[in-house]
Design a protein around this motif. Sequence first.
Motif, mmCIF file in Angstrom:
data_model
loop_
_atom_site.group_PDB
_atom_site.id
_atom_site.type_symbol
_atom_site.label_atom_id
_atom_site.label_comp_id
_atom_site.label_asym_id
_atom_site.label_seq_id
_atom_site.Cartn_x
_atom_site.Cartn_y
_atom_site.Cartn_z
ATOM 1 N N PHE A 55 0.812 -1.214 0.000
ATOM 2 C CA PHE A 55 0.000 0.000 0.000
ATOM 3 C C PHE A 55 0.848 1.267 0.000
ATOM 4 C CE2 PHE A 55 -2.660 -3.215 2.179
ATOM 5 C CZ PHE A 55 -3.687 -3.270 1.260
ATOM 6 N N THR A 56 1.905 1.288 0.811
ATOM 7 C CA THR A 56 2.662 2.530 0.998
ATOM 8 C C THR A 56 4.092 2.484 0.474
ATOM 9 O OG1 THR A 56 3.499 1.862 3.169
ATOM 10 C CG2 THR A 56 1.356 2.997 3.113
ATOM 11 N N GLY A 57 4.611 1.283 0.231
ATOM 12 C CA GLY A 57 6.005 1.166 -0.199
ATOM 13 C C GLY A 57 6.984 1.153 0.966
ATOM 14 N N THR A 59 9.272 0.001 4.048
ATOM 15 C CA THR A 59 10.083 -1.210 4.221
ATOM 16 C C THR A 59 10.261 -1.571 5.698
ATOM 17 O OG1 THR A 59 12.100 0.128 4.124
ATOM 18 C CG2 THR A 59 11.348 -0.869 2.066
ATOM 19 N N GLU A 60 9.502 -0.905 6.583
ATOM 20 C CA GLU A 60 9.644 -1.145 8.028
ATOM 21 C C GLU A 60 8.484 -1.962 8.589
ATOM 22 O OE1 GLU A 60 10.366 2.448 10.175
ATOM 23 O OE2 GLU A 60 11.674 3.231 8.598
ATOM 24 N N ASP A 61 8.788 -2.829 9.558
ATOM 25 C CA ASP A 61 7.787 -3.621 10.284
ATOM 26 C C ASP A 61 6.838 -4.369 9.342
ATOM 27 O OD1 ASP A 61 8.725 -2.936 12.827
ATOM 28 O OD2 ASP A 61 7.537 -1.090 12.841
ATOM 29 N N LEU A 62 7.383 -5.193 8.469
ATOM 30 C CA LEU A 62 6.572 -5.892 7.473
ATOM 31 C C LEU A 62 6.114 -7.254 7.949
ATOM 32 C CD1 LEU A 62 8.689 -5.090 4.301
ATOM 33 C CD2 LEU A 62 6.619 -3.950 5.068
ATOM 34 N N ILE A 63 4.925 -7.630 7.501
ATOM 35 C CA ILE A 63 4.355 -8.946 7.755
ATOM 36 C C ILE A 63 3.896 -9.489 6.410
ATOM 37 C CG2 ILE A 63 2.444 -10.198 8.850
ATOM 38 C CD1 ILE A 63 2.462 -8.014 11.027
ATOM 39 N N GLU A 64 4.184 -10.756 6.143
ATOM 40 C CA GLU A 64 3.727 -11.362 4.889
ATOM 41 C C GLU A 64 2.319 -11.904 5.083
ATOM 42 O OE1 GLU A 64 4.908 -14.749 1.592
ATOM 43 O OE2 GLU A 64 6.359 -14.193 3.122
ATOM 44 N N PHE A 65 1.428 -11.563 4.160
ATOM 45 C CA PHE A 65 0.050 -12.055 4.196
ATOM 46 C C PHE A 65 -0.331 -12.476 2.790
ATOM 47 C CE2 PHE A 65 -4.559 -11.301 3.749
ATOM 48 C CZ PHE A 65 -5.006 -12.242 4.677
ATOM 49 N N GLY A 67 1.252 -13.982 0.484
ATOM 50 C CA GLY A 67 2.253 -13.687 -0.539
ATOM 51 C C GLY A 67 2.533 -12.216 -0.760
ATOM 52 N N LYS A 68 1.909 -11.348 0.001
ATOM 53 C CA LYS A 68 2.111 -9.896 -0.117
ATOM 54 C C LYS A 68 2.674 -9.364 1.193
ATOM 55 C CE LYS A 68 -0.118 -9.810 -4.069
ATOM 56 N NZ LYS A 68 0.594 -9.916 -5.290
ATOM 57 N N MET A 69 3.484 -8.314 1.086
ATOM 58 C CA MET A 69 4.047 -7.692 2.279
ATOM 59 C C MET A 69 3.191 -6.497 2.677
ATOM 60 S SD MET A 69 6.460 -9.774 2.741
ATOM 61 C CE MET A 69 7.365 -9.084 4.090
ATOM 62 N N VAL A 70 2.874 -6.416 3.980
ATOM 63 C CA VAL A 70 2.054 -5.334 4.524
ATOM 64 C C VAL A 70 2.720 -4.858 5.815
ATOM 65 C CG1 VAL A 70 -0.246 -4.659 5.303
ATOM 66 C CG2 VAL A 70 -0.012 -6.474 3.621
ATOM 67 N N SER A 71 2.826 -3.542 5.979
ATOM 68 C CA SER A 71 3.430 -3.014 7.204
ATOM 69 C C SER A 71 2.417 -3.035 8.342
ATOM 70 C CB SER A 71 3.937 -1.583 6.981
ATOM 71 O OG SER A 71 2.851 -0.703 6.806
ATOM 72 N N LYS A 72 2.935 -3.074 9.546
ATOM 73 C CA LYS A 72 2.055 -3.043 10.720
ATOM 74 C C LYS A 72 1.243 -1.758 10.738
ATOM 75 C CE LYS A 72 4.833 -6.086 13.604
ATOM 76 N NZ LYS A 72 5.615 -6.240 14.836
ATOM 77 N N GLU A 73 1.838 -0.655 10.294
ATOM 78 C CA GLU A 73 1.121 0.620 10.261
ATOM 79 C C GLU A 73 -0.076 0.551 9.317
ATOM 80 O OE1 GLU A 73 0.066 4.279 11.454
ATOM 81 O OE2 GLU A 73 1.678 3.078 12.317
ATOM 82 N N SER A 74 0.090 -0.080 8.139
ATOM 83 C CA SER A 74 -1.035 -0.231 7.205
ATOM 84 C C SER A 74 -2.115 -1.122 7.793
ATOM 85 C CB SER A 74 -0.561 -0.808 5.869
ATOM 86 O OG SER A 74 0.161 0.154 5.141
ATOM 87 N N ILE A 75 -1.699 -2.154 8.503
ATOM 88 C CA ILE A 75 -2.669 -3.061 9.125
ATOM 89 C C ILE A 75 -3.502 -2.302 10.159
ATOM 90 C CG2 ILE A 75 -2.920 -5.078 10.632
ATOM 91 C CD1 ILE A 75 -0.418 -6.222 9.169
ATOM 92 N N LYS A 76 -2.849 -1.440 10.954
ATOM 93 C CA LYS A 76 -3.570 -0.637 11.941
ATOM 94 C C LYS A 76 -4.582 0.280 11.256
ATOM 95 C CE LYS A 76 0.191 -0.478 15.297
ATOM 96 N NZ LYS A 76 1.218 0.391 15.913
ATOM 97 N N LYS A 77 -4.161 0.945 10.185
ATOM 98 C CA LYS A 77 -5.057 1.856 9.466
ATOM 99 C C LYS A 77 -6.222 1.106 8.833
ATOM 100 C CE LYS A 77 -1.617 5.402 8.470
ATOM 101 N NZ LYS A 77 -0.847 6.095 7.408
#
Length: 85
Positions: A55-57, A59-65, A67-77
């Motif tokens: 979503f944002t590009g 590279t910090e605090d990533l989780i794979e879901f 097959g895609k990488m998502v940051s913890k911040e995006s998950i919170k939002k």
Amino acid sequence: MKETGIIRQLDKLGRITLPIELRKSLGFAEREALQIFTEDDKIVLKKCPQSSDIFTGSTEDLIEFEGKMVSKESIKKLSKLAGLI
């Protein structure tokens, strides 16, 4: 900067097609994400790092879901948007 001699016109939606020879020589895979930068009067395309938030590009605090990488911040939002937080 290396000149290729290739000229392409923008279509009605502002798109261009990168020639297959160029994509192959630079190692671009089909449907690969590219970052777009501007530098003075130039447009620069760069491969996205494989490990970045879809979503944002970021590279910090990533989780794979799935097959895609998502940051913890995006998950919170996304959780807030879905009304879960």
